[in-house]
Design a protein around this motif. Structure first.
Motif, PDB file in Angstrom:
ATOM      1  N   PRO A 130      43.825  21.030  50.986  1.00 57.27           N
ATOM      2  CA  PRO A 130      44.611  21.825  50.045  1.00 57.27           C
ATOM      3  C   PRO A 130      44.111  21.580  48.610  1.00 57.27           C
ATOM      4  O   PRO A 130      44.035  20.436  48.155  1.00 57.27           O
ATOM      5  N   THR A 131      43.747  22.663  47.940  1.00 56.84           N
ATOM      6  CA  THR A 131      43.088  22.578  46.634  1.00 56.84           C
ATOM      7  C   THR A 131      43.706  23.547  45.646  1.00 56.84           C
ATOM      8  O   THR A 131      43.994  24.691  45.996  1.00 56.84           O
ATOM      9  N   LEU A 132      43.868  23.072  44.414  1.00 57.66           N
ATOM     10  CA  LEU A 132      44.259  23.919  43.299  1.00 57.66           C
ATOM     11  C   LEU A 132      43.035  24.080  42.409  1.00 57.66           C
ATOM     12  O   LEU A 132      42.407  23.087  42.027  1.00 57.66           O
ATOM     13  N   VAL A 133      42.696  25.327  42.086  1.00 58.24           N
ATOM     14  CA  VAL A 133      41.601  25.622  41.165  1.00 58.24           C
ATOM     15  C   VAL A 133      42.205  26.296  39.938  1.00 58.24           C
ATOM     16  O   VAL A 133      42.839  27.339  40.051  1.00 58.24           O
ATOM     17  N   VAL A 134      42.010  25.689  38.771  1.00 61.59           N
ATOM     18  CA  VAL A 134      42.451  26.280  37.511  1.00 61.59           C
ATOM     19  C   VAL A 134      41.233  26.946  36.900  1.00 61.59           C
ATOM     20  O   VAL A 134      40.245  26.286  36.579  1.00 61.59           O
ATOM     21  N   THR A 135      41.305  28.262  36.775  1.00 57.15           N
ATOM     22  CA  THR A 135      40.128  29.033  36.411  1.00 57.15           C
ATOM     23  C   THR A 135      40.513  30.226  35.543  1.00 57.15           C
ATOM     24  O   THR A 135      41.461  30.165  34.771  1.00 57.15           O
ATOM     25  N   HIS A 136      39.806  31.316  35.676  1.00 59.12           N
ATOM     26  CA  HIS A 136      39.942  32.494  34.810  1.00 59.12           C
ATOM     27  C   HIS A 136      40.208  33.734  35.658  1.00 59.12           C
ATOM     28  O   HIS A 136      39.935  33.749  36.861  1.00 59.12           O
ATOM     29  N   GLY A 137      40.691  34.776  35.006  1.00 54.99           N
ATOM     30  CA  GLY A 137      41.017  36.013  35.711  1.00 54.99           C
ATOM     31  C   GLY A 137      39.840  36.594  36.480  1.00 54.99           C
ATOM     32  O   GLY A 137      39.980  37.007  37.637  1.00 54.99           O
ATOM     33  N   GLY A 138      38.670  36.629  35.866  1.00 54.74           N
ATOM     34  CA  GLY A 138      37.488  37.172  36.548  1.00 54.74           C
ATOM     35  C   GLY A 138      37.087  36.352  37.756  1.00 54.74           C
ATOM     36  O   GLY A 138      36.747  36.894  38.811  1.00 54.74           O
ATOM     37  N   ALA A 139      37.119  35.027  37.622  1.00 54.80           N
ATOM     38  CA  ALA A 139      36.751  34.156  38.745  1.00 54.80           C
ATOM     39  C   ALA A 139      37.748  34.289  39.891  1.00 54.80           C
ATOM     40  O   ALA A 139      37.365  34.252  41.073  1.00 54.80           O
ATOM     41  N   ILE A 140      39.041  34.459  39.567  1.00 52.63           N
ATOM     42  CA  ILE A 140      40.033  34.664  40.627  1.00 52.63           C
ATOM     43  C   ILE A 140      39.749  35.972  41.351  1.00 52.63           C
ATOM     44  O   ILE A 140      39.769  36.034  42.590  1.00 52.63           O
ATOM     45  N   ARG A 141      39.446  37.018  40.604  1.00 56.91           N
ATOM     46  CA  ARG A 141      39.125  38.306  41.235  1.00 56.91           C
ATOM     47  C   ARG A 141      37.862  38.194  42.095  1.00 56.91           C
ATOM     48  O   ARG A 141      37.790  38.761  43.185  1.00 56.91           O
ATOM     49  N   ALA A 142      36.865  37.450  41.620  1.00 55.35           N
ATOM     50  CA  ALA A 142      35.639  37.253  42.405  1.00 55.35           C
ATOM     51  C   ALA A 142      35.954  36.502  43.701  1.00 55.35           C
ATOM     52  O   ALA A 142      35.408  36.828  44.762  1.00 55.35           O
ATOM     53  N   ALA A 143      36.834  35.511  43.639  1.00 64.08           N
ATOM     54  CA  ALA A 143      37.232  34.773  44.845  1.00 64.08           C
ATOM     55  C   ALA A 143      37.954  35.690  45.822  1.00 64.08           C
ATOM     56  O   ALA A 143      37.717  35.636  47.041  1.00 64.08           O
ATOM     57  N   LEU A 144      38.827  36.556  45.309  1.00 64.39           N
ATOM     58  CA  LEU A 144      39.532  37.503  46.184  1.00 64.39           C
ATOM     59  C   LEU A 144      38.570  38.496  46.824  1.00 64.39           C
ATOM     60  O   LEU A 144      38.743  38.874  47.984  1.00 64.39           O
ATOM     61  N   ALA A 145      37.554  38.904  46.084  1.00 62.17           N
ATOM     62  CA  ALA A 145      36.536  39.791  46.662  1.00 62.17           C
ATOM     63  C   ALA A 145      35.803  39.080  47.795  1.00 62.17           C
ATOM     64  O   ALA A 145      35.600  39.641  48.874  1.00 62.17           O
ATOM     65  N   GLU A 146      35.433  37.825  47.557  1.00 53.55           N
ATOM     66  CA  GLU A 146      34.695  37.049  48.558  1.00 53.55           C
ATOM     67  C   GLU A 146      35.557  36.736  49.780  1.00 53.55           C
ATOM     68  O   GLU A 146      35.128  36.911  50.912  1.00 53.55           O
ATOM     69  N   LEU A 147      36.766  36.275  49.553  1.00 51.45           N
ATOM     70  CA  LEU A 147      37.610  35.815  50.655  1.00 51.45           C
ATOM     71  C   LEU A 147      38.299  36.947  51.414  1.00 51.45           C
ATOM     72  O   LEU A 147      38.489  36.851  52.625  1.00 51.45           O
ATOM     73  N   CYS A 148      38.692  37.990  50.693  1.00 49.90           N
ATOM     74  CA  CYS A 148      39.508  39.049  51.302  1.00 49.90           C
ATOM     75  C   CYS A 148      38.773  40.376  51.443  1.00 49.90           C
ATOM     76  O   CYS A 148      39.313  41.309  52.059  1.00 49.90           O
ATOM     77  N   GLY A 149      37.601  40.481  50.846  1.00 50.65           N
ATOM     78  CA  GLY A 149      36.826  41.713  50.974  1.00 50.65           C
ATOM     79  C   GLY A 149      37.307  42.852  50.084  1.00 50.65           C
ATOM     80  O   GLY A 149      36.957  44.005  50.328  1.00 50.65           O
ATOM     81  N   PHE A 150      38.085  42.539  49.046  1.00 53.80           N
ATOM     82  CA  PHE A 150      38.550  43.598  48.152  1.00 53.80           C
ATOM     83  C   PHE A 150      37.378  44.201  47.392  1.00 53.80           C
ATOM     84  O   PHE A 150      36.466  43.493  46.974  1.00 53.80           O
ATOM     85  N   ASP A 151      37.426  45.526  47.202  1.00 52.23           N
ATOM     86  CA  ASP A 151      36.389  46.155  46.384  1.00 52.23           C
ATOM     87  C   ASP A 151      36.823  46.122  44.921  1.00 52.23           C
ATOM     88  O   ASP A 151      37.943  45.724  44.592  1.00 52.23           O
ATOM     89  N   GLN A 152      35.932  46.567  44.051  1.00 47.13           N
ATOM     90  CA  GLN A 152      36.166  46.459  42.619  1.00 47.13           C
ATOM     91  C   GLN A 152      37.457  47.131  42.164  1.00 47.13           C
ATOM     92  O   GLN A 152      38.230  46.567  41.411  1.00 47.13           O
TER      93      GLN A 152
END
Length: 185
Positions: A130-152
């Motif tokens: 279990p991990t908490l990552v404190v980051t930025h809006g763009g990096a969170i969106r990039a993670a969601l694209a990678e993990l969930c396959g969301f498009d732009q």
């Protein structure tokens, strides 16, 4: 569990802050600490920029954890636009960027695919704890694209104000499954 938290409000809001290392406000840090209350995680990571690092340190201190900073979790580099308010940027160029940040990156800035690649690499090397990552809006969106396959277009639909938290449950393996458990704003 993987928790992705956007850093607290920076000292100067309303700017395109990518590589600009602007500090976070005390109220921004307090908002992140409050948002993290009740979460259970064994590890805390952050972007190496001060606005994320300071929030991670404040969350980690009472828990006896030592946060690790990682430049892979930095915000998109806005190049010549970095530090400017959106109104000061050529509006046609800004619209092209929002429409396709890979084909129309900021001048001297980073393409979306580069951000997504570095976040994907950071995710791939994470220990399954279990991990908490404190980051930025763009990096969170990039993670969601990678993990969930969301498009732009789907990614821009996520409202991620300062101190927002996205909670994900990940089942690793060849057919990785990801469940969005919650988005707190």
């Amino acid at each position: 569990m993987l928790y992705l938290m956007r850093h607290g409000a920076p000292a100067i809001e309303g700017r395109l802050l990518g590589r600009t290392d602007d500090p976070v406000t005390e109220s921004g840090i307090a908002a992140c600490v409050a948002r993290a209350r009740g979460l259970t995680f064994a590890r805390i990571l952050s972007s190496d920029l001060i606005r994320a690092r300071d929030c991670a340190a404040a969350i980690a201190a009472p828990l006896g954890l030592s946060p690790t900073s990682d430049p892979s979790w930095r915000e998109l580099d806005f190049g010549d636009w970095d530090g400017l308010p959106p109104a000061a940027v050529d509006q046609a160029a800004l619209l092209r960027f929002y429409d396709d940040p890979d084909a129309a990156p900021p001048p001297q800035g980073e393409r979306w695919s580069i951000l997504q690649t570095r976040v994907a690499q950071a995710l791939a090397t994470m220990a399954p704890v279990p991990t908490l990552v404190v980051t930025h809006g763009g990096a969170i969106r990039a993670a969601l694209a990678e993990l969930c396959g969301f498009d732009q277009r789907q990614l821009w639909a996520f409202h991620l104000p300062y101190a927002a938290l996205v909670s994900l449950r990940i089942w690793p393996g060849e057919a990785r499954t990801v469940q969005i458990v919650g988005v707190s704003t």
